[in-house]
Scaffold this active site. Structure first.
Site, short mmCIF file in Angstrom:
data_model
loop_
_atom_site.label_atom_id
_atom_site.label_comp_id
_atom_site.label_asym_id
_atom_site.label_seq_id
_atom_site.Cartn_x
_atom_site.Cartn_y
_atom_site.Cartn_z
CB CYS A 1 -0.99 -0.04 1.16
SG CYS A 1 -2.38 1.11 0.94
CG HIS B 1 -3.03 -3.36 3.77
ND1 HIS B 1 -2.10 -2.68 4.51
CD2 HIS B 1 -3.71 -2.42 3.07
CE1 HIS B 1 -2.22 -1.37 4.29
NE2 HIS B 1 -3.19 -1.20 3.43
CD GLU C 1 -0.07 -5.55 5.81
OE1 GLU C 1 -0.50 -4.39 5.90
OE2 GLU C 1 0.19 -6.09 4.70
#
Length: 200
Positions: free
Chosen positions: A82, A180, A182
Site C-alpha cells: 500500500c 495488505h 499482512e
C-alpha cells in the site's frame, strides 16, 4: 544464500507489528527500523501500509531517507504494501507537492486510486507465483499502478472502470502490492519475499 535473513520493517509509521509477525512466520528474523544504524544491519526491507506523505516526512526527520535510498540502489531487496508501494515507486500521481519517494521500482503509482477509506474493499486475486489458491486482497485507500517500465513484471491486476490496473508488481528484488496481505493471515507474499531475500 542466507538461511535466516534479517528483514527490517520500516517503523516510522504504519502497521509494523503485522508485518513482523508475517515475516517471522515465513522464517525470517524481523526487526523494526527506526535509526540509520539499523539500515546497515538488514538483509531486506519491508515498507508497511500507512500514510505515504507522513512516512516520507518522518524518514527525512529521522535521517533514514539517504541510507535507505543508498541501500536500495545497491540492490537491497524490498517489499512495499500500500503506502510502501508508493514509497518504492519512481513516480507518483496525485502526490503532495513536496512528496518524495525512496524509488527503485520503475512504476508510476496513483495515490488513493480506489477512493477514500469508505471505498475500501476485498477481492480474490489469482497470482501464479503464489500457487493455485486465490489471495484474499484487502484494499484500504489503496494506490494502483498507472504505468510500468520494461523490467517490471505485473503479478496481479484489478479490473475497475473498464480497465485493468496492476496491484502487485515485481522488479528483480523489489516487490510491491496495493493491498495488505499482512492483515489476512495469508503469509504467502511474505514467504515469496523472504525467499527473494534468501537468494539475493
Amino acid at each position: 544464500m542466507t538461511a535466516h535473513p534479517t528483514i527490517g520493517v520500516l517503523a516510522v509509521q504504519g502497521d509494523v507489528r503485522e508485518h513482523v509477525r508475517a515475516l517471522e512466520s515465513a522464517g525470517a528474523t524481523a526487526i523494526p527500523v527506526r535509526r540509520p544504524s539499523e539500515v546497515a544491519a538488514i538483509d531486506g526491507l519491508v515498507i508497511p501500509g500507512g500514510e505515504s506523505t507522513t512516512m516520507d516526512k518522518l524518514c527525512r526527520i529521522f535521517e533514514l531517507r539517504d541510507p535507505l535510498v543508498e541501500r536500495l540502489h545497491a540492490g537491497l531487496p524490498a517489499y512495499g504494501s500500500c503506502a510502501g508501494m508508493i514509497m518504492l515507486a519512481e513516480r507518483i500521481l496525485d502526490g503532495h507537492r513536496d512528496q518524495q519517494t525512496l524509488g527503485g521500482l520503475d512504476i508510476t503509482v496513483r495515490r488513493n486510486a480506489f477512493g477514500r477509506q469508505v471505498d475500501s474493499f476485498e477481492e480474490d486475486l489469482r497470482i501464479r507465483e503464489l500457487g493455485p489458491e486465490p489471495v484474499r486482497a484487502v484494499f484500504i485507500r489503496a494506490p494502483w499502478v498507472e504505468e510500468v517500465g520494461e523490467g517490471v513484471q505485473v503479478l496481479a491486476s484489478v479490473h475497475v472502470g473498464g480497465a485493468d490496473h496492476p496491484v502487485a508488481v515485481r522488479q528483480g528484488n523489489l516487490v510491491a502490492t496495493s493491498f495488505h496481505p499482512e492483515v489476512t493471515g495469508d503469509h504467502r507474499f511474505h514467504q515469496l519475499f523472504v525467499d527473494i531475500v534468501r537468494h539475493a
